[in-house]
Design an enzyme around this catalytic site. Structure first.
Site, mmCIF file in Angstrom:
data_model
loop_
_atom_site.group_PDB
_atom_site.id
_atom_site.type_symbol
_atom_site.label_atom_id
_atom_site.label_comp_id
_atom_site.label_asym_id
_atom_site.label_seq_id
_atom_site.Cartn_x
_atom_site.Cartn_y
_atom_site.Cartn_z
ATOM 1 N N HIS A 70 -22.226 17.642 37.509
ATOM 2 C CA HIS A 70 -22.127 16.348 36.843
ATOM 3 C C HIS A 70 -22.606 15.251 37.798
ATOM 4 C CE1 HIS A 70 -19.063 17.419 33.446
ATOM 5 N NE2 HIS A 70 -20.310 17.420 33.007
ATOM 6 N N ASP A 72 -21.683 12.274 38.627
ATOM 7 C CA ASP A 72 -20.796 11.544 39.530
ATOM 8 C C ASP A 72 -20.389 12.373 40.741
ATOM 9 O OD1 ASP A 72 -19.320 13.153 37.728
ATOM 10 O OD2 ASP A 72 -17.511 11.949 37.962
ATOM 11 N N HIS A 73 -20.865 13.626 40.796
ATOM 12 C CA HIS A 73 -20.578 14.485 41.944
ATOM 13 C C HIS A 73 -21.837 14.908 42.704
ATOM 14 C CE1 HIS A 73 -16.243 15.338 41.019
ATOM 15 N NE2 HIS A 73 -16.653 14.820 39.869
ATOM 16 N N HIS A 197 -13.331 23.457 33.635
ATOM 17 C CA HIS A 197 -13.798 22.090 33.390
ATOM 18 C C HIS A 197 -14.692 22.151 32.159
ATOM 19 C CE1 HIS A 197 -14.773 17.996 34.109
ATOM 20 N NE2 HIS A 197 -15.965 18.185 34.648
ATOM 21 N N HIS A 341 -9.995 11.232 42.203
ATOM 22 C CA HIS A 341 -10.806 11.248 40.974
ATOM 23 C C HIS A 341 -10.091 10.483 39.857
ATOM 24 C CE1 HIS A 341 -13.243 12.967 37.629
ATOM 25 N NE2 HIS A 341 -14.173 13.042 38.554
#
Length: 386
Positions: A70, A72-73, A197, A341
């Site tokens: 993803h 944001d990582h 996830h 997070h």
């Protein structure tokens, strides 16, 4: 590279936001400092800016572990590689950039990247589309499961000249469901396990190998003096070794004891049985806590929601509440739980802002309903020694 000494072990939270960054929280990343080396876990957008604000040294980064792909990582990975490896955009008028002339066989200081399938192609395509030339080498190792794309699918995009051969497609041990010891040296080993996830995601366990037990020299010195044995053998005993004295007396050093264990999870709504087995007795557990039900504390809390409703809503999006994190910490007998997070609505300046402090205190208290050990809500640039 010189062996890592783990006498110094430190975690710096470079980014603690989920999904979108805010003025007080950057995208996900943390730095683990092991002696003289730095390992990054996730590399969200602007991670390199956060590094510049911290005590972490860019030039010490030797490994990067990605939990999932993803944005944001991972959106900060290629920019960081370009900075770390002296990247550039080429030269004009046909002049060859000296970086191109560097032969991979002559390069040293390889940056190793570990991540799920897609990590290798993401790096290749980003470097290709931005015409980035790196002045140092990297290699990507992917963690593959039976459901992963076939390895050949990862080589559609040609490798960048800076990508060294030897990147592994590491198969999961189907019998136990983990990637055991994807890295190991004299002092530390790293394993990984899948966690639930919305996309393939893993958590990493960094485990210090057994270390020398505590030694009381006064138990040995009389024997050494009596037999005129050099005091230098104390170092051998300190390492758990055995010394036979001139009169036949056998001295044994203290038994080695388990080293420190750090568990760093990616995004998850359920870390699961496999990770629980790997994470048991963690000294430090880092677990996401994206959403929380905070009636009377957070003005964004909707009146029709309940604790159970927020947990179910978080789960549907692949994320956890503080209570979920607390339950997992209890399950694995963690000594300390760090929450991170957080949703962008939870400000990260709780050390200076009273309202933010009340919100984070309430989040911590929710985790404490399920876990009786210390709970800390991480904020950007928080640095802790382990």
């Amino acid at each position: 590279m010189a062996p890592i000494s783990l006498s110094a072990l430190n975690i710096t939270f470079l980014g603690t936001a989920s999904a979108q960054p805010s003025t007080t929280r950057n995208h996900s990343s943390l730095a683990l400092r092991l002696g003289g080396d730095v390992w990054l876990f996730d590399c969200g957008e602007a991670t390199q800016h956060q590094i510049q604000k911290s005590a972490v040294k860019m030039g010490k980064i030797s490994k990067i572990f990605i939990t999932h792909t993803h944005g944001d990582h991972i959106f900060g990975l290629v920019p960081l590689l370009a900075s770390r490896l002296n990247g550039a955009g080429g030269t004009a008028e046909g002049v060859e950039d000296p970086r191109v002339q560097a032969l991979p066989t002559h390069w040293t200081g390889v940056i190793e990247i570990y991540g799920p399938p897609g990590t290798r192609d993401y790096v290749r395509s980003s470097l290709a589309c931005t015409h980035t030339i790196l002045g140092g080498p990297y290699v990507v190792h992917e963690l593959h499961a039976p459901s992963s794309p076939s390895p050949s699918a990862s080589f559609v995009i040609p490798p960048n000249p800076a990508e060294l051969p030897g990147g592994r497609n590491i198969p999961v041990d189907e019998e136990i469901g983990t990637w055991r010891h994807i890295f190991t040296d004299e002092f530390v080993q790293v394993s990984a396990a899948p966690i639930a996830h919305s996309v393939p995601c893993v958590g990493y366990v960094v485990e210090e190998k057994p270390v020398p037990g505590k030694m009381d020299p006064k138990l040995y010195i009389p024997h050494l003096k009596r037999t005129k044995t050099p005091m230098s053998v104390l170092s051998q005993l300190q390492q758990g070794g055995e010394v036979i004295l001139s009169d036949g007396t056998v001295l044994e050093g203290p038994r080695r004891r388990p080293g420190r264990k750090i568990v760093i999870l990616g995004d998850t709504y359920d870390a699961g049985d496999i990770m629980a087995n790997l994470a048991t007795d963690a000294d430090v557990l880092i677990h996401e806590a994206t959403n929380a039900h905070l009636p009377g504390v957070d003005t964004n809390t909707k009146g029709e929601y309940t604790y159970e409703g927020v947990e179910e809503r978080s789960r549907s999006r692949g994320h956890s509440t503080p209570q979920v994190a607390g339950r997992f910490a209890t399950r694995v007998r963690a000594k300390k739980l760090y929450l991170n997070h957080f949703s962008a609505r939870y400000a990260g300046n709780d050390d200076v802002d009273e309202k933010a402090g009340a919100v984070m205190a309430a989040i911590r208290e929710l985790a404490e309903t399920e876990f009786k050990g210390p709970v800390i809500c991480a904020r950007d640039l928080m640095s802790v020694d382990i």
